[in-house]
Design a protein around this motif. Structure first.
Motif, PDB file in Angstrom:
ATOM      1  N   ARG A 167       0.790  -1.237   0.000  1.00 16.76           N
ATOM      2  CA  ARG A 167       0.000   0.000   0.000  1.00 16.76           C
ATOM      3  C   ARG A 167       0.820   1.285   0.000  1.00 16.76           C
ATOM      4  NH1 ARG A 167      -3.854  -1.550   5.164  1.00 16.76           N
ATOM      5  NH2 ARG A 167      -4.838  -3.434   4.299  1.00 16.76           N
ATOM      6  N   GLY A 168       2.085   1.217   0.362  1.00 20.55           N
ATOM      7  CA  GLY A 168       2.871   2.428   0.545  1.00 20.55           C
ATOM      8  C   GLY A 168       2.993   3.264  -0.722  1.00 20.55           C
ATOM      9  N   THR A 169       2.954   4.564  -0.571  1.00 19.18           N
ATOM     10  CA  THR A 169       3.132   5.474  -1.707  1.00 19.18           C
ATOM     11  C   THR A 169       4.625   5.642  -1.986  1.00 19.18           C
ATOM     12  OG1 THR A 169       3.280   7.435  -0.300  1.00 19.18           O
ATOM     13  CG2 THR A 169       1.065   6.727  -0.980  1.00 19.18           C
ATOM     14  N   ASP A 205       6.110   7.352   0.880  1.00 17.39           N
ATOM     15  CA  ASP A 205       6.306   6.454   2.021  1.00 17.39           C
ATOM     16  C   ASP A 205       7.601   5.659   1.863  1.00 17.39           C
ATOM     17  OD1 ASP A 205       3.903   7.122   3.313  1.00 17.39           O
ATOM     18  OD2 ASP A 205       2.772   5.629   2.166  1.00 17.39           O
ATOM     19  N   ARG A 221      -0.996   2.816   5.569  1.00 17.46           N
ATOM     20  CA  ARG A 221      -2.175   3.609   5.201  1.00 17.46           C
ATOM     21  C   ARG A 221      -3.368   3.279   6.101  1.00 17.46           C
ATOM     22  NH1 ARG A 221      -0.961   8.029   3.150  1.00 17.46           N
ATOM     23  NH2 ARG A 221       1.192   7.615   3.667  1.00 17.46           N
ATOM     24  N   ASN A 222      -3.076   2.890   7.325  1.00 19.44           N
ATOM     25  CA  ASN A 222      -4.090   2.594   8.340  1.00 19.44           C
ATOM     26  C   ASN A 222      -3.773   3.460   9.539  1.00 19.44           C
ATOM     27  OD1 ASN A 222      -5.387   1.445  10.666  1.00 19.44           O
ATOM     28  ND2 ASN A 222      -5.659  -0.481   9.572  1.00 19.44           N
TER      29      ASN A 222
END
Length: 265
Positions: A152-154, A157, A194-195
Motif C-alpha cells: 500500500r505504501g506510496t 512512504d 495507510r491505516n
C-alpha cells in the motif's frame, strides 16, 4: 532499578514541596512522547505514583494511602493528589471508590499500551511477563505492517523508509542517533500501512527501541545495531520491490535478530 521521588542521588528538592526529583534514563523519551509531561508537581507525582504501582510497591488489590497521608508524605495539595488519582484511573491502574479509597486494579485492566505505563514498566525493571508480551505482540504487528507497507505504501512512504535506513547506515557507532534513525524506519513503515490506527501502534516499538538503548551497555547496543543492519536492508528491499510475502519473511528475520541478552526468550 528505581528512579524518581525519594532517590538519594542526583536529586533536587522542589521549593514548594517535599518531592525529591531525580533523573531517569527515560526522561528524554517522556518529554518527547509521554502523555503526561514529567515536569511540575503534578507531572512528577503522577510518574512517581505510577512507577510505584507498576513496580509492585503497591501490589494489585492494595489500597493507596489516603489523602492526608499523601499530603504529609509528599507535601503536595489535595487538589494535585485528586487529579493524579483521576489520571491513574484513566490509565486503568486504579479505581476510586467513595468512602473506600483508591485501590490498585488487576494488571489485566491496566492500559499497557499507554506510553507512560510502558515507560513505568521499563523504569521499574521490566518483568519477564511484560517483555514476553511485548516481543510476542511485535511478532504479530511488525511483519503484517511490513507486508501492508509493501502493498500500500506510496512513493513518498517508500522514500521515507529508504531515507531512514540510509541514516542508520551512516550513524553506525553513534548509538543514540542510530536508534533515532531506527525509530524513523519503523515509524515510516507503520505510516505506509495507510491505516491510521495501525500507524499509532508504533509507540510499542518506540519504547522498546529506547529501552534497549537505556538498559543495555554502549557496546551491547552498538553491536546489536550493527548486527541488525542487513536485516533492515532486507525489509527495505522487499518493500521497495512491492513484495508483501518477502517483506513479511524479512520482518520475521529482523525480529529473530533482536536480542537483549537478559530478555532473550
Amino acid at each position: 532499578m528505581k528512579y524518581g521521588i525519594g532517590a538519594a542521588t542526583a536529586s533536587r528538592v522542589s521549593p514548594e514541596t517535599k518531592l525529591i526529583v531525580t533523573q531517569s534514563p527515560f526522561d528524554a523519551y517522556v518529554r518527547k512522547y509521554g502523555t503526561i509531561p514529567r515536569r511540575g508537581v503534578f507531572g512528577y507525582f503522577v510518574h512517581e505514583l505510577g512507577r510505584r504501582i507498576v513496580g509492585g510497591d503497591y501490589p494489585v488489590g492494595a489500597t493507596l494511602p489516603n489523602e492526608p497521608d499523601l499530603v504529609e508524605q509528599f507535601g503536595i495539595s489535595r487538589t494535585v493528589i485528586r487529579e493524579a488519582m483521576k489520571c491513574l484511573a484513566g490509565k486503568g491502574l486504579v479505581e476510586i471508590k467513595t468512602r473506600v479509597g483508591t485501590r490498585v486494579k488487576e494488571r489485566s485492566n491496566w492500559h499497557h499500551l499507554d506510553t507512560d505505563v510502558m515507560v513505568w514498566h521499563y523504569e521499574t525493571g521490566p518483568s519477564v511477563e511484560i517483555m514476553r508480551s511485548i516481543k510476542d505482540l511485535r511478532r504479530v504487528l511488525e511483519p503484517e505492517a511490513t507486508a501492508r507497507a509493501a502493498a500500500r505504501g506510496t512513493a513518498e512512504d517508500l522514500a521515507a523508509i529508504a531515507s531512514a535506513y540510509e541514516d542508520m547506515v551512516s550513524t553506525i557507532g553513534d548509538i543514540n542517533t542510530n536508534a533515532d534513525a531506527d525509530l524513523r524506519f519503523h515509524t515510516a513503515i507503520f505510516a505506509a500501512t495507510r491505516n491510521m490506527i495501525y500507524a499509532q501502534l508504533i509507540d510499542l516499538i518506540a519504547v522498546a527501541i529506547y529501552a534497549n538503548r537505556a538498559l543495555s551497555s554502549h557496546d551491547e547496543v552498538a553491536e546489536g545495531q550493527k548486527r541488525s543492519l542487513p536485516y533492515h536492508k532486507d525489509v527495505l528491499d522487499a518493500i521497495v520491490a512491492r513484495n508483501p510475502d518477502a517483506a513479511l519473511k524479512a520482518s520475521h528475520r529482523l525480529l529473530d535478530s533482536w536480542r537483549i541478552d537478559r530478555y532473550d526468550f
